[in-house]
Design a protein around this motif. Structure first.
Motif, short mmCIF file in Angstrom:
data_model
loop_
_atom_site.label_atom_id
_atom_site.label_comp_id
_atom_site.label_asym_id
_atom_site.label_seq_id
_atom_site.Cartn_x
_atom_site.Cartn_y
_atom_site.Cartn_z
N ARG A 243 -4.74 0.79 11.66
CA ARG A 243 -5.48 1.77 12.47
C ARG A 243 -5.20 3.20 12.03
O ARG A 243 -5.84 4.13 12.53
N THR A 244 -4.24 3.39 11.14
CA THR A 244 -3.96 4.73 10.61
C THR A 244 -4.92 5.01 9.46
O THR A 244 -5.00 4.24 8.51
N GLN A 245 -5.64 6.12 9.54
CA GLN A 245 -6.71 6.42 8.59
C GLN A 245 -6.19 6.46 7.16
O GLN A 245 -6.83 5.93 6.25
N GLU A 246 -5.02 7.07 6.94
CA GLU A 246 -4.49 7.19 5.59
C GLU A 246 -4.13 5.83 5.00
O GLU A 246 -4.31 5.60 3.79
N ILE A 247 -3.65 4.91 5.84
CA ILE A 247 -3.32 3.56 5.37
C ILE A 247 -4.61 2.83 4.98
O ILE A 247 -4.68 2.17 3.93
N LYS A 248 -5.64 2.94 5.82
CA LYS A 248 -6.92 2.30 5.51
C LYS A 248 -7.50 2.82 4.20
O LYS A 248 -8.00 2.04 3.38
N GLN A 249 -7.43 4.12 4.02
CA GLN A 249 -7.95 4.69 2.78
C GLN A 249 -7.13 4.23 1.58
O GLN A 249 -7.68 3.97 0.50
N GLY A 250 -5.81 4.10 1.76
CA GLY A 250 -4.96 3.64 0.68
C GLY A 250 -5.28 2.20 0.29
O GLY A 250 -5.31 1.85 -0.90
N ILE A 251 -5.53 1.36 1.30
CA ILE A 251 -5.90 -0.04 1.03
C ILE A 251 -7.23 -0.11 0.27
O ILE A 251 -7.38 -0.89 -0.67
N GLN A 252 -8.18 0.72 0.72
CA GLN A 252 -9.51 0.75 0.04
C GLN A 252 -9.39 1.18 -1.41
O GLN A 252 -10.03 0.61 -2.29
N THR B 133 0.83 -1.21 0.00
CA THR B 133 0.00 0.00 0.00
C THR B 133 0.86 1.26 0.00
O THR B 133 0.63 2.19 -0.78
N ILE B 134 1.86 1.30 0.87
CA ILE B 134 2.74 2.47 0.94
C ILE B 134 3.53 2.63 -0.35
O ILE B 134 3.76 3.75 -0.83
N TRP B 135 3.93 1.52 -0.96
CA TRP B 135 4.72 1.57 -2.19
C TRP B 135 3.89 2.07 -3.37
O TRP B 135 4.35 2.90 -4.17
N LEU B 136 2.63 1.62 -3.48
CA LEU B 136 1.82 1.95 -4.64
C LEU B 136 1.06 3.26 -4.52
O LEU B 136 0.73 3.89 -5.53
N GLU B 137 0.77 3.69 -3.29
CA GLU B 137 -0.01 4.91 -3.09
C GLU B 137 0.91 6.13 -2.97
O GLU B 137 1.64 6.28 -1.99
#
Length: 314
Positions: A299-308, A52-56
């Protein structure tokens, strides 16, 4: 393997045998399933965070670079330890080569010290974000992360590499059964015919110096964060800050506590079963790795949004 000494590795054996639970071998059976599930959880959740961090592109920020570093460390620790433990549990594959044993020892010591140092840098990141929000973008930059990574790599290389080297240079003259599931330094070195006082003292000094200094700085950072948070006037700001930083601190506390319990059981080994430190040692290599991506990442909002967003694209 031919024994030779005077500054070189000296051994009369070519491999070791890992004997996990001496008194309670049945533990292997009932531990195998939960350990397998924890391993899958750790590998899967850390892989999701890394991808997620790599692609977003929106997550290409210092805070998330630190999160990805933590996930990468967890993946390496799990892959170094857990597959071998499961192979012992399922197939009784206890032999481990001389080189593989000391390589595992180095990776475990190196990456645990790295993880502790990464927690410390992340605590500083949260301190700056909460206590100095206006200066955050000028202090926590990509250059800061690069310098922090170089410091983490250099510090732990200098201090942890000698642990494996000191153990590998000992003379192993006969006994080759390690009463552990992994090649922990003292479990291996006690098989040596040489005096291991230097090994014990060095590991003790390095362990408490590195982990102790990290814990002090982490505790100081979260103390200052708590003091700043309690002064906030905005509605909901205190609860949000406490929720985020509190979960981080609890996870760090758990990481440190299980290590402390492991050390104490070794000190009081006459009063507890020798299988208890072995069990704690195995759990310490898998539980933090399974929990870290959930607490820090999901639990980090930005990570959750990135996964979605990634799921929608898929």
């Amino acid at each position: 393997m031919t024994p030779y000494r005077n500054g070189s590795i000296s051994t009369g054996i070519s491999d070791f045998l890992l004997n996990c639970f001496v008194r309670y071998p049945s533990w292997q059976l009932w531990l195998s399933l939960p350990l397998s599930l924890l391993f899958l959880l750790a590998m899967g959740s850390n892989a999701i965070v890394l991808i997620t961090i790599w692609l977003e592109a929106s997550l290409h920020k210092p805070m998330y670079y630190l999160l990805s570093l933590l996930s990468l460390q967890d993946v390496v620790i799990c892959l170094t330890v857990i597959p071998k433990v499961l192979a012992i549990f399922w197939f009784d594959l206890r032999p481990i080569s001389f080189f593989s044993c000391f390589f595992q020892m180095f990776i475990m010591n190196y990456f645990f010290a790295m993880e502790s140092c990464t927690f410390m840098v992340m605590a500083y990141d949260r301190y700056v974000a909460v206590c100095h929000p206006l200066q955050y973008t000028s202090i926590i930059t990509d250059q800061f992360v690069a310098k922090a990574v170089i410091f983490i790599l250099a510090r732990n290389s200098i201090f942890t590499l000698p642990i494996a080297i000191l153990s590998a240079r000992l003379h192993y003259c006969g006994r080759n059964v390690i009463e552990n599931c992994i090649c922990a330094n003292m479990s291996v070195s006690r098989l040596s015919c040489d005096d291991v006082t230097i090994n014990r003292l060095y590991q003790f000094a390095v362990g408490w110096t590195l982990l102790g200094s990290d814990l002090i700085l982490i505790f100081l950072s979260y103390t200052l964060i708590l003091r700043a948070v309690l002064r906030l006037k905005a509605e909901g700001a205190v609860a949000k800050a406490l929720s985020t930083c509190g979960s981080h601190f609890i996870l760090i506390f758990f990481f440190s506590t299980i290590l402390l319990v492991f050390v104490l059981t070794h000190v009081a080994k006459k009063k507890v079963s020798p299988d208890v430190p072995v069990l704690l040692n195995v759990l310490h290599h898998i539980i933090p790795a399974a929990l870290n991506p959930i607490v820090y990442g999901v639990r980090t909002q930005e990570i959750k949004q990135g996964i979605q967003r990634l799921l929608k694209k898929g």
